[in-house]
Design a protein around this motif. Structure first.
Motif, mmCIF file in Angstrom:
data_model
loop_
_atom_site.group_PDB
_atom_site.id
_atom_site.type_symbol
_atom_site.label_atom_id
_atom_site.label_comp_id
_atom_site.label_asym_id
_atom_site.label_seq_id
_atom_site.Cartn_x
_atom_site.Cartn_y
_atom_site.Cartn_z
ATOM 1 N N GLU A 34 77.750 92.232 59.556
ATOM 2 C CA GLU A 34 77.149 91.016 60.072
ATOM 3 C C GLU A 34 78.259 90.220 60.761
ATOM 4 O O GLU A 34 79.427 90.308 60.355
ATOM 5 C CB GLU A 34 76.615 90.221 58.856
ATOM 6 C CG GLU A 34 75.820 88.983 59.206
ATOM 7 C CD GLU A 34 75.643 88.066 57.987
ATOM 8 O OE1 GLU A 34 75.225 86.930 58.198
ATOM 9 O OE2 GLU A 34 75.950 88.475 56.860
ATOM 10 N N THR A 35 77.904 89.456 61.777
ATOM 11 C CA THR A 35 78.888 88.560 62.391
ATOM 12 C C THR A 35 78.412 87.133 62.200
ATOM 13 O O THR A 35 77.244 86.823 62.435
ATOM 14 C CB THR A 35 79.057 88.875 63.896
ATOM 15 O OG1 THR A 35 79.504 90.217 64.030
ATOM 16 C CG2 THR A 35 80.080 87.954 64.542
ATOM 17 N N LYS A 36 79.353 86.311 61.748
ATOM 18 C CA LYS A 36 78.981 84.939 61.404
ATOM 19 C C LYS A 36 79.905 83.998 62.174
ATOM 20 O O LYS A 36 81.133 84.128 62.061
ATOM 21 C CB LYS A 36 79.190 84.777 59.897
ATOM 22 C CG LYS A 36 78.449 83.646 59.259
ATOM 23 C CD LYS A 36 78.666 83.668 57.776
ATOM 24 C CE LYS A 36 77.463 84.109 57.007
ATOM 25 N NZ LYS A 36 76.281 83.292 57.184
ATOM 26 N N HIS A 37 79.344 83.094 62.938
ATOM 27 C CA HIS A 37 80.184 82.134 63.655
ATOM 28 C C HIS A 37 80.191 80.798 62.912
ATOM 29 O O HIS A 37 79.165 80.361 62.396
ATOM 30 C CB HIS A 37 79.670 81.912 65.088
ATOM 31 C CG HIS A 37 80.521 80.921 65.824
ATOM 32 N ND1 HIS A 37 80.178 79.592 65.938
ATOM 33 C CD2 HIS A 37 81.719 81.052 66.432
ATOM 34 C CE1 HIS A 37 81.130 78.951 66.605
ATOM 35 N NE2 HIS A 37 82.073 79.820 66.911
ATOM 36 N N THR A 38 81.372 80.189 62.829
ATOM 37 C CA THR A 38 81.456 78.874 62.180
ATOM 38 C C THR A 38 82.485 77.998 62.892
ATOM 39 O O THR A 38 83.452 78.513 63.472
ATOM 40 C CB THR A 38 81.833 79.019 60.683
ATOM 41 O OG1 THR A 38 81.970 77.715 60.119
ATOM 42 C CG2 THR A 38 83.144 79.768 60.483
ATOM 43 N N LYS A 39 82.251 76.689 62.839
ATOM 44 C CA LYS A 39 83.248 75.764 63.408
ATOM 45 C C LYS A 39 84.483 75.745 62.523
ATOM 46 O O LYS A 39 85.603 75.576 62.993
ATOM 47 C CB LYS A 39 82.659 74.354 63.498
ATOM 48 C CG LYS A 39 81.627 74.221 64.605
ATOM 49 C CD LYS A 39 81.119 72.796 64.658
ATOM 50 C CE LYS A 39 79.607 72.847 64.738
ATOM 51 N NZ LYS A 39 78.915 71.655 64.374
ATOM 52 N N LEU A 40 84.249 75.889 61.206
ATOM 53 C CA LEU A 40 85.375 75.797 60.264
ATOM 54 C C LEU A 40 85.251 76.891 59.210
ATOM 55 O O LEU A 40 84.296 76.897 58.420
ATOM 56 C CB LEU A 40 85.385 74.419 59.580
ATOM 57 C CG LEU A 40 86.406 74.228 58.466
ATOM 58 C CD1 LEU A 40 87.833 74.409 58.971
ATOM 59 C CD2 LEU A 40 86.262 72.842 57.838
ATOM 60 N N LEU A 41 86.220 77.800 59.198
ATOM 61 C CA LEU A 41 86.276 78.832 58.159
ATOM 62 C C LEU A 41 87.334 78.425 57.135
ATOM 63 O O LEU A 41 88.495 78.187 57.497
ATOM 64 C CB LEU A 41 86.653 80.187 58.782
ATOM 65 C CG LEU A 41 86.844 81.332 57.783
ATOM 66 C CD1 LEU A 41 85.514 81.694 57.105
ATOM 67 C CD2 LEU A 41 87.438 82.565 58.472
ATOM 68 N N ILE A 42 86.917 78.331 55.883
ATOM 69 C CA ILE A 42 87.855 77.996 54.804
ATOM 70 C C ILE A 42 88.086 79.276 54.005
ATOM 71 O O ILE A 42 87.132 79.890 53.505
ATOM 72 C CB ILE A 42 87.270 76.892 53.891
ATOM 73 C CG1 ILE A 42 86.984 75.634 54.720
ATOM 74 C CG2 ILE A 42 88.218 76.587 52.738
ATOM 75 C CD1 ILE A 42 86.107 74.618 54.005
ATOM 76 N N ILE A 43 89.349 79.664 53.880
ATOM 77 C CA ILE A 43 89.663 80.901 53.139
ATOM 78 C C ILE A 43 90.304 80.502 51.818
ATOM 79 O O ILE A 43 91.434 80.004 51.779
ATOM 80 C CB ILE A 43 90.601 81.811 53.957
ATOM 81 C CG1 ILE A 43 90.002 82.083 55.346
ATOM 82 C CG2 ILE A 43 90.834 83.121 53.217
ATOM 83 C CD1 ILE A 43 90.906 82.899 56.264
ATOM 84 N N GLY A 44 89.571 80.689 50.734
ATOM 85 C CA GLY A 44 90.085 80.352 49.400
ATOM 86 C C GLY A 44 89.189 79.358 48.699
ATOM 87 O O GLY A 44 88.627 78.446 49.331
#
Ligand code: FAD
Ligand code: NAP
Length: 313
Positions: free
Chosen positions: A3-13
């Protein structure tokens, strides 16, 4: 299925930094996507009482993190059980690949992957972890009032831990494998002049021993690195302070790092060497490494991401 997901802000953790960034990012209408990683809730999920989170005199670490997760979700953060295995920061939008097969396309990124204490890796250390063996004096020092304890290591962390522990312990033995400390001179002077601290040079931890019921430390055996002679030191607490490793695997070749791999941020900011990428919490904090400081940086990172995106428009 990928799946491909677009976001303005990706938070990792999903530690205090990540969830706080989620709360602030949601309130800034960025509709953040937060990827939790293999340790949902972060480091505090492996501890018991947390006694220094303001407003909570005592809270279990896993409970606190579960509340933070609820807060971020209710504020509007999409929380995803996935682990990022690859992060391409070479061009915007940035691309992250999750182990579930999902590809995340992000206009901005908050990196909140934390740090992990290094351990010696011996079975007796593992056995007493949380029952006399600790890697966090700020967290656990309070439990050793009037007791004798040992600290392992010779860097800034070990010296700071030893000095801090004198607030509680009757005696602190600093065990170091060499004859000189790696720590800054000013810290060394404080340590060497402290009446409660006894350094033990050229020694390494051989074994932690103690009782099984209740599980608890009663002492350590240490070995002289040259002669091999074993010495017994009775103590109730063992603080391992041989360094922290920031979890920088995703960015160690792309972002500027210092102090043993911590991500460099601009002064008074969470901005990294790549515009649009912000770092918050233990991944960038070689000094304090606390839940509250991580949360504070999570807030800063989300607000800075909002400003960055507004400037791009
Ligand atoms: P962490 O809590 O380290 O979380 C990192 C997150 O990143 C995790 O969710 C992990 O799954 C995720 N992650 C990592 N790599 C990836 C990836 N590739 N993809 C996706 N996600 C990823 N501090 C206090 O203030 N009070 C205390 O009492 C206290 N007690 C502690 C007790 C122990 C045993 C330990 C180890 C630490 C303690 N600390 C305490 C320190 C505190 O836990 C940390 O300072 C804080 O958790 C750091 O928060 P963080 O958000 O930066 O990252
Ligand atoms: P560090 O500087 O890497 O020191 C680790 C210490 O542990 C060293 O003395 C090392 O011994 C010892 N050690 C490592 N592995 C060991 C093992 N297997 N057995 C026994 N001893 C072992 O780590 P740190 O003290 O956590 O500091 C990390 C970074 O953060 C440093 O750059 C430090 O300056 C910084 N820091 C700064 C502050 C501050 O500015 N106040 C506070 C804390 C940390 P050797 O000396 O023999 O290698």
């Amino acid at each position: 299925m990928s799946e491909t997901k677009h976001t303005k802000l990706l938070i990792i953790g999903s530690g205090p930094a990540g969830y706080t960034a989620g709360v602030y990012g949601s309130r800034a209408m960025l509709e953040p996507v937060l990827v939790q990683g293999i340790q949902p809730g972060g480091q505090l999920t492996i501890t018991t009482e947390v006694e220094n989170w303001p407003s909570r005199k005592e809270v279990q670490g896993p409970d606190l993190m579960s509340e933070m997760e609820d807060h971020a979700r209710e504020a509007g953060t999409e929380i995803i059980a996935d682990h990022i295995s690859d992060l391409d920061l070479s061009k915007r939008p940035f691309t992250a690949k999750g182990e579930t097969g999902t590809t995340y396309i992000a206009d901005s990124v908050v990196l909140a992957t934390g740090a992990q204490a290094k351990w010696l890796g011996m079975p007796s250390e593992e056995k007493f972890k949380g029952f006399g063996v600790s890697a966090c004096a700020t967290c656990d020092g309070f439990f050793y009032r009037g007791q004798e304890i040992v600290v392992i290591g010779g860097g800034n962390s070990a010296v700071e831990e030893a000095l801090f522990l004198t607030n509680f312990a009757s005696k602190v033995t600093l065990i170091h494998r060499r004859g000189e400390l790696r720590a800054e001179k000013i810290l060394q002077n404080r340590l060497l002049n402290h009446e409660k601290i006894v350094p033990l040079w050229f020694h390494e931890l051989e074994e932690v021993y103690g009782s099984d019921q209740p599980l608890g430390v009663e002492g350590v055996k240490v070995k002289h690195v040259e002669t091999g002679e074993i010495t017994d030191i009775p103590c109730k607490g063992v603080f391992v302070a041989i360094g922290h490793a920031p979890s920088n695997e995703l960015v160690k070749d792309t972002l500027e790092t210092h102090m043993g791999g911590y991500v460099v941020t601009k002064p008074d900011s969470t901005a990294t060497s790549i515009p649009g990428v912000f770092a918050a919490g233990d991944i960038t904090d070689y000094k304090y490494r606390q839940a509250i400081t991580s949360a504070g940086m999570g807030c800063m990172a989300a607000l800075e991401a909002e400003h960055f995106l507004a400037e791009q428009e």
